[in-house]
Design a protein around this motif. Structure first.
Motif, PDB file in Angstrom:
ATOM      1  N   GLU A 323       0.805  -1.227   0.000  1.00 26.40           N
ATOM      2  CA  GLU A 323       0.000   0.000   0.000  1.00 26.40           C
ATOM      3  C   GLU A 323       0.833   1.270   0.000  1.00 26.40           C
ATOM      4  OE1 GLU A 323      -4.256  -0.876   1.886  1.00 26.40           O
ATOM      5  OE2 GLU A 323      -2.664  -0.884   3.385  1.00 26.40           O
ATOM      6  N   ASN A 324       2.155   1.151  -0.153  1.00 30.57           N
ATOM      7  CA  ASN A 324       3.010   2.325  -0.295  1.00 30.57           C
ATOM      8  C   ASN A 324       2.979   3.228   0.943  1.00 30.57           C
ATOM      9  OD1 ASN A 324       4.854   4.037  -1.454  1.00 30.57           O
ATOM     10  ND2 ASN A 324       3.325   5.206  -2.606  1.00 30.57           N
ATOM     11  N   LYS A 325       3.652   2.786   1.983  1.00 29.03           N
ATOM     12  CA  LYS A 325       3.767   3.576   3.211  1.00 29.03           C
ATOM     13  C   LYS A 325       5.241   3.938   3.446  1.00 29.03           C
ATOM     14  CE  LYS A 325      -0.270   1.472   5.371  1.00 29.03           C
ATOM     15  NZ  LYS A 325      -0.773   0.656   6.500  1.00 29.03           N
ATOM     16  N   PRO A 326       5.756   4.911   2.695  1.00 30.62           N
ATOM     17  CA  PRO A 326       7.198   5.185   2.713  1.00 30.62           C
ATOM     18  C   PRO A 326       7.723   5.716   4.049  1.00 30.62           C
ATOM     19  CG  PRO A 326       6.015   6.877   1.485  1.00 30.62           C
ATOM     20  CD  PRO A 326       5.024   5.793   1.769  1.00 30.62           C
ATOM     21  N   LYS A 327       6.854   6.175   4.945  1.00 29.59           N
ATOM     22  CA  LYS A 327       7.335   6.732   6.204  1.00 29.59           C
ATOM     23  C   LYS A 327       7.665   5.659   7.234  1.00 29.59           C
ATOM     24  CE  LYS A 327       4.947  11.170   5.674  1.00 29.59           C
ATOM     25  NZ  LYS A 327       3.972  12.118   6.264  1.00 29.59           N
ATOM     26  N   GLU A 328       7.207   4.443   7.017  1.00 29.90           N
ATOM     27  CA  GLU A 328       7.495   3.377   7.972  1.00 29.90           C
ATOM     28  C   GLU A 328       8.950   2.939   7.846  1.00 29.90           C
ATOM     29  OE1 GLU A 328       4.858   0.106   8.029  1.00 29.90           O
ATOM     30  OE2 GLU A 328       3.042   1.319   8.175  1.00 29.90           O
ATOM     31  N   PRO A 329       9.619   2.663   8.969  1.00 28.82           N
ATOM     32  CA  PRO A 329      10.992   2.153   8.879  1.00 28.82           C
ATOM     33  C   PRO A 329      11.033   0.786   8.243  1.00 28.82           C
ATOM     34  CG  PRO A 329      10.184   2.043  11.133  1.00 28.82           C
ATOM     35  CD  PRO A 329       9.160   2.809  10.349  1.00 28.82           C
ATOM     36  N   ILE A 330      12.193   0.449   7.671  1.00 28.56           N
ATOM     37  CA  ILE A 330      12.368  -0.875   7.074  1.00 28.56           C
ATOM     38  C   ILE A 330      12.641  -1.906   8.161  1.00 28.56           C
ATOM     39  CG2 ILE A 330      13.829  -2.247   5.546  1.00 28.56           C
ATOM     40  CD1 ILE A 330      14.204   0.326   3.860  1.00 28.56           C
TER      41      ILE A 330
END
Length: 433
Positions: A323-330
């Motif tokens: 769902e494209n959540k770029p703010k979450e850490p890897i």
């Protein structure tokens, strides 16, 4: 349509390596492929030979890999002709073409069998190759089901074959959105630089870029089409259920159907998940709980999904986020996080990494592994576990419900519906043996 009939290569094959094993039993000598044993390290006969099963797009890579190419095989005569011509332009001389993989495997002068077919064929072809005394270079994903993967492991072990999967991010190259090798992330987890766990690894689109869900979706509106004369469709299906031909089922779009693969998860999953498993130190276990967020999946066609979350016994989590959540850490731990491009909120992380040892050495040259009879970095054991991550996700998606899995017994707990998908029936006369 007629079924492929009995084949002379079905019984145990008397290969060069099999003969050497017999001599070894009497003389207690080290087992090596005969041309190595007889030639020496620089002799022309020391060159390992290979045959490639499957002449689709990925085979272009396999014909360029090390080893003298002796044979190609495909059930589509046009694919076979195209790849044979390409091999000739690359300098491969007398390359023999086959329509039946068993004829290629039966050749006594082939050391390594490359399996570049759709996943529903991987187990049968790998097992046949191992029983014929060949070593195996197999495309990802390793197997279409958990049961087929277990059968592959057993055959490779029983025959003492050397096996590798065709993905490499656990031991070389930058690991996607981390922009560094997986060994750097391994050091972070192994030396507890984010705390002593549990850890969460988020394989979201911010990290992997694309799960290829739309590109590898199946169609639910297929109508029967004439079978092209160049394609042996019945043999292409092989162990898969007999279904009317449509061009979208085969070749460049087969991944969109559960009978043959698992969509983008099947295509990219082992690239993404195998290094993750390595980083987290989970090569010898599987998650015990799987949850999914997905639209209702079709019984035949793979459709896009939103999220898969897998949890290990110690609380470690792997999240597959589409769902494209770029703010979450890897990577997240109790004392810090790592974000895209290895940015971190842990002070002095890079300096700490420079001072810490990395993972144990791995065998990363497959031909060297074959010559020395040593396990390859990504082999049947750790490859089975990372492919099981894919297959657990597929089963949860197909059933659309949470699952509880016994990592040691490799079966679902009190769930007959899910357990039926571990060992799925094969269309006769094909069977695992």
């Amino acid at each position: 349509m007629t079924q492929p009939g009995p084949h002379p290569s079905n019984p145990p094959l008397h290969t060069r390596r099999a003969a050497l094993k017999g001599l070894a039993a009497m003389a207690t000598i080290q087992i090596l492929p005969s041309h190595i044993a007889l030639g020496g390290p620089k002799a022309p006969s020391n060159q390992l030979t290979k045959g490639v099963i499957g002449c689709g797009n990925i085979s272009r890579t396999h014909i360029r890999m090390p080893g003298k190419l002796l044979a190609l095989c495909d059930v589509d005569s046009n694919h076979l002709k195209k790849r044979t011509a390409e091999a000739a332009k690359l300098g491969a001389g007398d390359v023999q073409g086959y329509s039946d993989f068993r004829d290629l495997i039966a050749r006594d002068d082939i050391d390594i069998v490359h399996i570049a077919t759709p996943p529903h064929w991987h187990a049968l072809q790998a097992i046949a190759a191992a029983k014929a005394g060949k070593d195996i270079w197999c495309e990802k994903p390793m197997s279409r089901t958990i049961g087929e993967g277990l059968a592959m492991v057993k055959a490779v072990e029983d025959q003492k074959a050397i096996f590798r999967l065709n993905t490499w991010f656990r031991y070389k190259s930058r690991y996607y959105g981390l922009s560094r090798p997986a060994s750097e992330a391994w050091k972070v987890v192994h030396h507890q630089l984010l705390g002593d766990g549990p850890y969460t690894f988020n394989l979201g689109t911010a990290f992997v870029g694309n799960w290829k869900l739309k590109g590898w979706s199946g169609r639910t509106d297929l109508t029967e089409q004439p079978i092209p004369k160049e394609l042996d469709y019945n043999f292409w299906l092989g162990p898969a259920p007999l279904k009317p031909y449509h061009p979208h089922r085969v070749h460049n779009s087969f991944r969109g159907y559960w009978d043959y693969d698992g969509g983008g998860l099947g295509d990219m999953g082992q690239h993404y998940l195998d290094p993750c498993q390595f980083v987290l130190g989970k090569d010898n276990e599987s998650p015990i709980h799987i949850e999914v967020d997905t639209q209702k999946q079709h019984h035949d066609a793979v459709l896009p999904w939103r999220r898969i979350e897998m949890t290990y016994a110690d609380g470690t989590k792997i999240i597959l986020d589409a769902e494209n959540k770029p703010k979450e850490p890897i990577i997240s731990g109790p004392k810090g996080n790592i974000f895209r491009h290895f940015r971190s909120d842990v002070p002095g992380l890079d300096q700490k990494l420079k001072e810490l040892p990395g993972p144990p050495p791995m065998m990363t040259d497959f031909h060297q592994a074959v010559r020395e009879r040593k396990p390859f970095a990504l082999n049947e054991h750790n490859g089975f576990r990372s492919c099981t991550l894919i297959n657990l996700g597929k089963i949860a998606l197909r059933l659309g419900k949470p699952l509880h899995f016994d990592s040691k017994r490799l079966e679902f707990i009190n769930d007959a519906e899910a357990n039926k998908l571990i060992n799925q029936p094969m269309r006769g006369p094909w069977k695992l043996s």
